[in-house]
Write a protein that holds these residues in place. Structure first.
Motif, PDB file in Angstrom:
ATOM      1  N   GLU A 160       0.827  -1.212   0.000  1.00  0.00           N
ATOM      2  CA  GLU A 160       0.000   0.000   0.000  1.00  0.00           C
ATOM      3  C   GLU A 160       0.859   1.260   0.000  1.00  0.00           C
ATOM      4  OE1 GLU A 160      -3.244   1.830  -0.773  1.00  0.00           O
ATOM      5  OE2 GLU A 160      -3.391  -0.312  -0.331  1.00  0.00           O
ATOM      6  N   LEU A 161       1.902   1.287   0.806  1.00  0.00           N
ATOM      7  CA  LEU A 161       2.776   2.465   0.850  1.00  0.00           C
ATOM      8  C   LEU A 161       3.442   2.696  -0.501  1.00  0.00           C
ATOM      9  CD1 LEU A 161       4.364   1.993   4.390  1.00  0.00           C
ATOM     10  CD2 LEU A 161       2.710   3.755   3.696  1.00  0.00           C
ATOM     11  N   ALA A 162       3.897   1.636  -1.143  1.00  0.00           N
ATOM     12  CA  ALA A 162       4.515   1.773  -2.468  1.00  0.00           C
ATOM     13  C   ALA A 162       3.505   2.313  -3.479  1.00  0.00           C
ATOM     14  CB  ALA A 162       5.079   0.430  -2.928  1.00  0.00           C
ATOM     15  N   SER A 163       2.277   1.816  -3.424  1.00  0.00           N
ATOM     16  CA  SER A 163       1.267   2.284  -4.383  1.00  0.00           C
ATOM     17  C   SER A 163       0.894   3.742  -4.140  1.00  0.00           C
ATOM     18  CB  SER A 163       0.021   1.396  -4.327  1.00  0.00           C
ATOM     19  OG  SER A 163      -0.759   1.679  -3.196  1.00  0.00           O
ATOM     20  N   LEU A 164       1.095   4.222  -2.919  1.00  0.00           N
ATOM     21  CA  LEU A 164       0.799   5.619  -2.587  1.00  0.00           C
ATOM     22  C   LEU A 164       1.985   6.548  -2.843  1.00  0.00           C
ATOM     23  CD1 LEU A 164      -1.152   5.029   0.758  1.00  0.00           C
ATOM     24  CD2 LEU A 164      -2.125   5.766  -1.440  1.00  0.00           C
ATOM     25  N   GLY A 165       3.129   5.974  -3.251  1.00  0.00           N
ATOM     26  CA  GLY A 165       4.287   6.789  -3.584  1.00  0.00           C
ATOM     27  C   GLY A 165       5.283   6.988  -2.459  1.00  0.00           C
ATOM     28  N   TYR A 166       5.143   6.221  -1.380  1.00  0.00           N
ATOM     29  CA  TYR A 166       6.073   6.325  -0.259  1.00  0.00           C
ATOM     30  C   TYR A 166       7.157   5.255  -0.373  1.00  0.00           C
ATOM     31  CZ  TYR A 166       2.216   9.015   1.690  1.00  0.00           C
ATOM     32  OH  TYR A 166       1.224   9.934   1.883  1.00  0.00           O
ATOM     33  N   GLN A 167       8.268   5.488   0.296  1.00  0.00           N
ATOM     34  CA  GLN A 167       9.348   4.511   0.355  1.00  0.00           C
ATOM     35  C   GLN A 167       9.347   3.877   1.741  1.00  0.00           C
ATOM     36  OE1 GLN A 167      13.159   6.223  -0.632  1.00  0.00           O
ATOM     37  NE2 GLN A 167      12.225   7.629  -2.074  1.00  0.00           N
ATOM     38  N   VAL A 168       9.556   2.570   1.798  1.00  0.00           N
ATOM     39  CA  VAL A 168       9.698   1.912   3.089  1.00  0.00           C
ATOM     40  C   VAL A 168      11.176   1.992   3.458  1.00  0.00           C
ATOM     41  CG1 VAL A 168       9.486  -0.252   4.359  1.00  0.00           C
ATOM     42  CG2 VAL A 168       7.709   0.416   2.711  1.00  0.00           C
ATOM     43  N   ALA A 169      11.478   2.758   4.503  1.00  0.00           N
ATOM     44  CA  ALA A 169      12.864   2.952   4.934  1.00  0.00           C
ATOM     45  C   ALA A 169      13.400   1.690   5.593  1.00  0.00           C
ATOM     46  CB  ALA A 169      12.960   4.120   5.907  1.00  0.00           C
ATOM     47  N   ALA A 170      12.561   1.029   6.378  1.00  0.00           N
ATOM     48  CA  ALA A 170      12.956  -0.191   7.083  1.00  0.00           C
ATOM     49  C   ALA A 170      11.713  -0.785   7.727  1.00  0.00           C
ATOM     50  CB  ALA A 170      14.009   0.111   8.142  1.00  0.00           C
ATOM     51  N   ILE A 171      11.894  -2.005   8.252  1.00  0.00           N
ATOM     52  CA  ILE A 171      10.824  -2.690   8.969  1.00  0.00           C
ATOM     53  C   ILE A 171      11.397  -3.177  10.293  1.00  0.00           C
ATOM     54  CG2 ILE A 171       9.279  -4.688   8.957  1.00  0.00           C
ATOM     55  CD1 ILE A 171       9.438  -4.426   5.825  1.00  0.00           C
ATOM     56  N   ALA A 172      10.633  -2.985  11.357  1.00  0.00           N
ATOM     57  CA  ALA A 172      11.018  -3.463  12.675  1.00  0.00           C
ATOM     58  C   ALA A 172       9.826  -4.204  13.271  1.00  0.00           C
ATOM     59  CB  ALA A 172      11.423  -2.300  13.573  1.00  0.00           C
TER      60      ALA A 172
END
Length: 137
Positions: free
Chosen positions: A22-34
């Motif tokens: 969803e974040l990718a489709s909205l144009g955001y970058q995932v910096a990391a996952i915790a």
């Protein structure tokens, strides 16, 4: 603010996968996952995200609210809570922790985007306000 770098703090793999898409489709970058508070603090320091999406109920001894307070206090990064809990007590604790937003699971793309954009705008307004008051003093 498309291209914002977002840290996802979530311990359920299926939710992480859905958020990444969803974040990718909205144009955001995932910096990391915790998946827990310790990983979240390390990821904020290492990856310097623009915003943290934080689940309130995390595995381990430290919940998302405590982690958010530490992130805001040490790194000054805005936190939007992501949770399945909509009770008054949880919401009050989230607000007291300085949350910049609150998204209920299951989330929707438009709801997620609205919370993120509102949080980023509020955060940038807060920074500008501080700068202006520093110049005046």
């Amino acid at each position: 603010m498309t291209n914002a770098r977002i840290l996802i703090v979530e311990d359920e793999a299926i939710t992480v996968s859905a958020l990444k898409r969803e974040l990718a489709s909205l144009g955001y970058q995932v910096a990391a996952i915790a998946s827990n508070a310790d990983e979240a603090l390390n990821a904020v320091e290492l990856h310097k995200p623009d915003l943290v999406l934080m689940d309130i109920t995390l595995a381990g001894n430290v919940n998302g609210i405590v982690a958010a307070v530490a992130i805001r206090g040490n790194y000054h990064v805005p936190v939007v809570f992501l949770t399945a809990h909509a009770d008054d007590g949880t919401m009050e604790r989230a607000v007291a922790a300085g949350a910049f937003g609150y998204v209920l699971k299951p989330f929707s793309g438009p709801g997620l985007k609205a919370a993120i954009e509102t949080a980023l705008h509020k955060y940038h307004t807060e920074i500008e306000s501080r700068r202006a008051s520093t110049r005046v003093a």
